[in-house]
Design an enzyme around this catalytic site. Sequence first.
Site, PDB file in Angstrom:
ATOM      1  N   HIS A 146      41.307  43.011  32.291  1.00 19.63           N
ATOM      2  CA  HIS A 146      42.262  43.483  31.289  1.00 19.63           C
ATOM      3  C   HIS A 146      42.629  44.943  31.555  1.00 19.63           C
ATOM      4  CE1 HIS A 146      39.043  45.654  29.346  1.00 19.63           C
ATOM      5  NE2 HIS A 146      38.381  44.543  29.019  1.00 19.63           N
TER       6      HIS A 146
ATOM      7  N   HIS B 156      39.813  47.438  32.651  1.00 21.35           N
ATOM      8  CA  HIS B 156      39.383  47.292  34.043  1.00 21.35           C
ATOM      9  C   HIS B 156      40.486  47.790  34.978  1.00 21.35           C
ATOM     10  CE1 HIS B 156      37.471  43.605  32.017  1.00 21.35           C
ATOM     11  NE2 HIS B 156      36.484  44.468  32.202  1.00 21.35           N
TER      12      HIS B 156
ATOM     13  N   CYS C  91      18.074  43.082  22.265  1.00 22.65           N
ATOM     14  CA  CYS C  91      19.406  42.565  21.922  1.00 22.65           C
ATOM     15  C   CYS C  91      19.912  41.791  23.130  1.00 22.65           C
ATOM     16  CB  CYS C  91      20.370  43.700  21.568  1.00 22.65           C
ATOM     17  SG  CYS C  91      22.075  43.101  21.465  1.00 22.65           S
TER      18      CYS C  91
ATOM     19  N   CYS D  93      23.257  43.156  24.583  1.00 24.36           N
ATOM     20  CA  CYS D  93      23.160  44.343  25.436  1.00 24.36           C
ATOM     21  C   CYS D  93      22.204  44.117  26.602  1.00 24.36           C
ATOM     22  CB  CYS D  93      22.639  45.548  24.652  1.00 24.36           C
ATOM     23  SG  CYS D  93      23.615  45.976  23.234  1.00 24.36           S
TER      24      CYS D  93
ATOM     25  N   CYS E  58      21.532  45.882  15.965  1.00 26.36           N
ATOM     26  CA  CYS E  58      21.982  46.513  17.199  1.00 26.36           C
ATOM     27  C   CYS E  58      23.232  47.330  16.895  1.00 26.36           C
ATOM     28  CB  CYS E  58      22.301  45.437  18.251  1.00 26.36           C
ATOM     29  SG  CYS E  58      23.392  46.047  19.543  1.00 26.36           S
TER      30      CYS E  58
ATOM     31  N   HIS F  82      26.384  45.508  18.654  1.00 29.66           N
ATOM     32  CA  HIS F  82      26.761  44.130  18.310  1.00 29.66           C
ATOM     33  C   HIS F  82      26.603  43.796  16.826  1.00 29.66           C
ATOM     34  CE1 HIS F  82      26.196  43.858  22.691  1.00 29.66           C
ATOM     35  NE2 HIS F  82      27.134  42.950  22.620  1.00 29.66           N
TER      36      HIS F  82
ATOM     37  N   LYS G 116      40.918  48.904  18.487  1.00 33.30           N
ATOM     38  CA  LYS G 116      40.039  48.511  19.580  1.00 33.30           C
ATOM     39  C   LYS G 116      40.544  47.202  20.197  1.00 33.30           C
ATOM     40  CE  LYS G 116      35.360  47.834  20.780  1.00 33.30           C
ATOM     41  NZ  LYS G 116      34.108  47.300  20.587  1.00 33.30           N
TER      42      LYS G 116
ATOM     43  N   LYS H  41      39.111  40.359  22.043  1.00 31.43           N
ATOM     44  CA  LYS H  41      39.570  38.984  22.118  1.00 31.43           C
ATOM     45  C   LYS H  41      39.881  38.447  20.725  1.00 31.43           C
ATOM     46  CE  LYS H  41      37.726  36.121  25.830  1.00 31.43           C
ATOM     47  NZ  LYS H  41      36.507  35.406  26.187  1.00 31.43           N
TER      48      LYS H  41
HETATM   49  N1  MSP Z   1      28.702  45.514  34.746  1.00 27.49           N
HETATM   50  C1  MSP Z   1      28.691  46.756  34.093  1.00 27.49           C
HETATM   51  C2  MSP Z   1      28.887  47.890  35.069  1.00 27.49           C
HETATM   52  C3  MSP Z   1      27.871  47.947  36.165  1.00 27.49           C
HETATM   53  S1  MSP Z   1      28.240  49.212  37.296  1.00 27.49           S
HETATM   54  C4  MSP Z   1      26.940  49.305  38.261  1.00 27.49           C
HETATM   55  C5  MSP Z   1      29.810  46.812  33.062  1.00 27.49           C
HETATM   56  N2  MSP Z   1      30.822  45.976  33.238  1.00 27.49           N
HETATM   57  S2  MSP Z   1      32.113  45.866  32.260  1.00 27.49           S
HETATM   58  O1  MSP Z   1      32.842  44.714  32.695  1.00 27.49           O
HETATM   59  O2  MSP Z   1      31.735  45.918  30.900  1.00 27.49           O
HETATM   60  O3  MSP Z   1      32.981  47.095  32.641  1.00 27.49           O
HETATM   61  C6  MSP Z   1      32.906  48.307  31.948  1.00 27.49           C
HETATM   62  C7  MSP Z   1      33.974  49.221  32.516  1.00 27.49           C
HETATM   63  O4  MSP Z   1      35.268  48.600  32.394  1.00 27.49           O
HETATM   64  C8  MSP Z   1      34.148  50.542  31.821  1.00 27.49           C
HETATM   65  O5  MSP Z   1      33.199  51.492  32.202  1.00 27.49           O
HETATM   66  C9  MSP Z   1      35.549  50.886  32.265  1.00 27.49           C
HETATM   67  O6  MSP Z   1      35.546  51.250  33.600  1.00 27.49           O
HETATM   68  C10 MSP Z   1      36.253  49.574  32.114  1.00 27.49           C
HETATM   69  N3  MSP Z   1      36.728  49.368  30.750  1.00 27.49           N
HETATM   70  C11 MSP Z   1      36.537  48.249  29.989  1.00 27.49           C
HETATM   71  N4  MSP Z   1      37.195  48.399  28.816  1.00 27.49           N
HETATM   72  C12 MSP Z   1      37.812  49.594  28.772  1.00 27.49           C
HETATM   73  C13 MSP Z   1      38.712  50.216  27.877  1.00 27.49           C
HETATM   74  N5  MSP Z   1      39.075  49.683  26.717  1.00 27.49           N
HETATM   75  N6  MSP Z   1      39.234  51.397  28.249  1.00 27.49           N
HETATM   76  C14 MSP Z   1      38.969  51.975  29.455  1.00 27.49           C
HETATM   77  N7  MSP Z   1      38.139  51.394  30.319  1.00 27.49           N
HETATM   78  C15 MSP Z   1      37.388  50.319  29.949  1.00 27.49           C
HETATM   79  O7  MSP Z   1      29.732  47.635  32.174  1.00 27.49           O
END
Ligand code: MSP
Length: 640
Positions: free
Chosen positions: A18, A21, A126, A129, A143, A146, A295, A298
Amino acid sequence: MNTFFISTPIYYVNAKPHLGHAYTTIVADSVNRFHKLQGKETYFLTGTDEHGDKIVQAAEKNKQTPKEYVDIISKLFKDTWPGLEIEYNRFIRTTDPDHIACVQTFLQRVYDNGDIYFGEYGGFYCFGCERFYTEKELQDGLCPDHQTKPEFIQEKNYFFRMSKYLKPLREYIESHPDFIQPERYRNEVLGLLKEDLGDLCISRPKSRLTWGIELPFDKNFVTYVWFDALINYITALGWPDGENFQKFWPNAHHLVAKDILKPHAIFWPTMLMAAGVDLYKGLRVHGYWTVNETKMSKSLGNVVSPMSMKDKYGLSAFRYFLLREMQFGLDASFSEEALVGRLNADLANDLGNLFSRVLTMTNKYFAGEVPEPGSLEKIDEDALELGFNALKNYQDLFPKFQFSKALSSLWELVRHLNKYIDTCAPWSLYKNKETERLKTVIYILLEGMRKIGLHLWPVMPSTSIKMLSQLGVDFDLQKVNLDQETKQWGGLKPGIKVAKKSNLFPRRELKLEKSCETKTEAQKVRKSQKEKNYIEFEDFVKVELKVGKVVKAQKVPKADKLLQVFVDLGENEPRQVVAGLAEYYEPDELIGKQVVVVANLKPRKLRGVLSQGMILAVQAKGKMELLTVSGEVKPGSKVS
Ligand code: MSP
């Protein structure tokens, strides 16, 4: 320092890619490209995090085995990135055999060093987490993330002696201000390090979870997902002996959002210390995107899909918007209104117009060939100096992750060149046969556009290449010398043919889907509109617009740009309006045209001539198009 390494987090495969990412990965791609432009050898790593409880649960929900499930979602991520012009060196998966081997080597080393011990632990766990919480950390027993009740689990596990490295880490952060940036996150980490963080539980018994990497020293346990995941950053470089590890690790930068600050700023460096590996060079932390200030989730149905934004508004606009809109480190609100606003203002109006005006003029005045510039006047030297400074700032800010400021600096040059056109008025030079001067003016514009196009490659790669090719330049990374671009001009070779026309950023309309228009969304939109200084409806209706017919027009003496236009607005006498149309229309050409006039504008004198209104027109492609109506109407008809 001729190498550069950048990583994104490896994303969990329990959600589709999304906006969040996409942002991190686009930023990493842009920064990586910027360092390539600087002539560095770079390595860009992204991938997916595929172990742990969460994945098992998501797979169960889909009635798949964890492996079947992770293969599908991981591919979704992998396939999304090229469509966003994201060019990574490796897409790593924590289920890759070399990663599994690397994690085991790492664990064995830390174990052999005596920093992993076996112990019993009881705590609140949790599952969302995938971690234990202390009672202090819970909020009303729930938590904090969550809002669910954690389960009390008492089990034997392996622990990493993190506490041993917390003081050295604090000292390292204090003596290396650039290690964690922006500053607010550095301070946050120093704050966390004041608390007693204890040791880290790094295993899960196989009786509870089998979907993970087996501990090399006890086959009854798998590795805690974070301990496994962080190691991906060195797996990719072939740690411990890989050539890439030697080459890139000293310049390794991790890019993450604030949600995963602690694992990256505390777990990872202490793990590296325990394994006897040098610390990475820098952690760069950005804020969170909300959607219309809500925020993204989904359940709210407001998750923004990067591919749909690309399809609706074009990839360059999407990438530009993300970098321009978010102040790196702070949260930002995404809205399609804001995206369209930037697209139309910065890209279509400022940059797109510059290209189309100048290319049109080059074709009209020099049969499409880049002219040879002559001697410079003060105004040209000023433009060059402003350009050099803008590019210097851009080059200084971009690698510091200050993209918004960097782009706004580059746009100072874009806007200045548009002004330079208006001031130098090439059409008058052409009319007056001042060919030498005209050549210089057009050359300076084309050369400025080349510099802008080149500098935009990290932000909008294919559009940058298109801009350059419209100027007859082939993009060749090997030949770029960024430093020189801030000191010298003249890179564009006279005699080269430019494109006949340029349509880089067509203006776009907002395309909101009905599903977004819930009541709260509508309220949010209204709020954000107010903040952007939109005018109220009541203010707009104060403006009286009328259609009139031009009955007479003549030049205003001693004013090159002005015409005195007499418009029949159905009143006793025609209104006289002084308009800046002289460069575009011969007075006689206007007679008989239907024009739209602001009829209740307070009269004022321009160059000594009374003007009783304003004629509406649009400047486009070096021309001035008059606003008119599609059919014949009675003079004085109101526009409503
Ligand atoms: N798998 C772990 C990361 C392990 S790294 C060794 C993880 N994954 S995650 O899918 O939750 O990805 C988190 C990351 O996705 C955030 O740190 C950021 O880079 C990106 N983002 C997810 N949602 C976001 C927003 N709403 N806004 C900006 N970036 C965000 O955590």
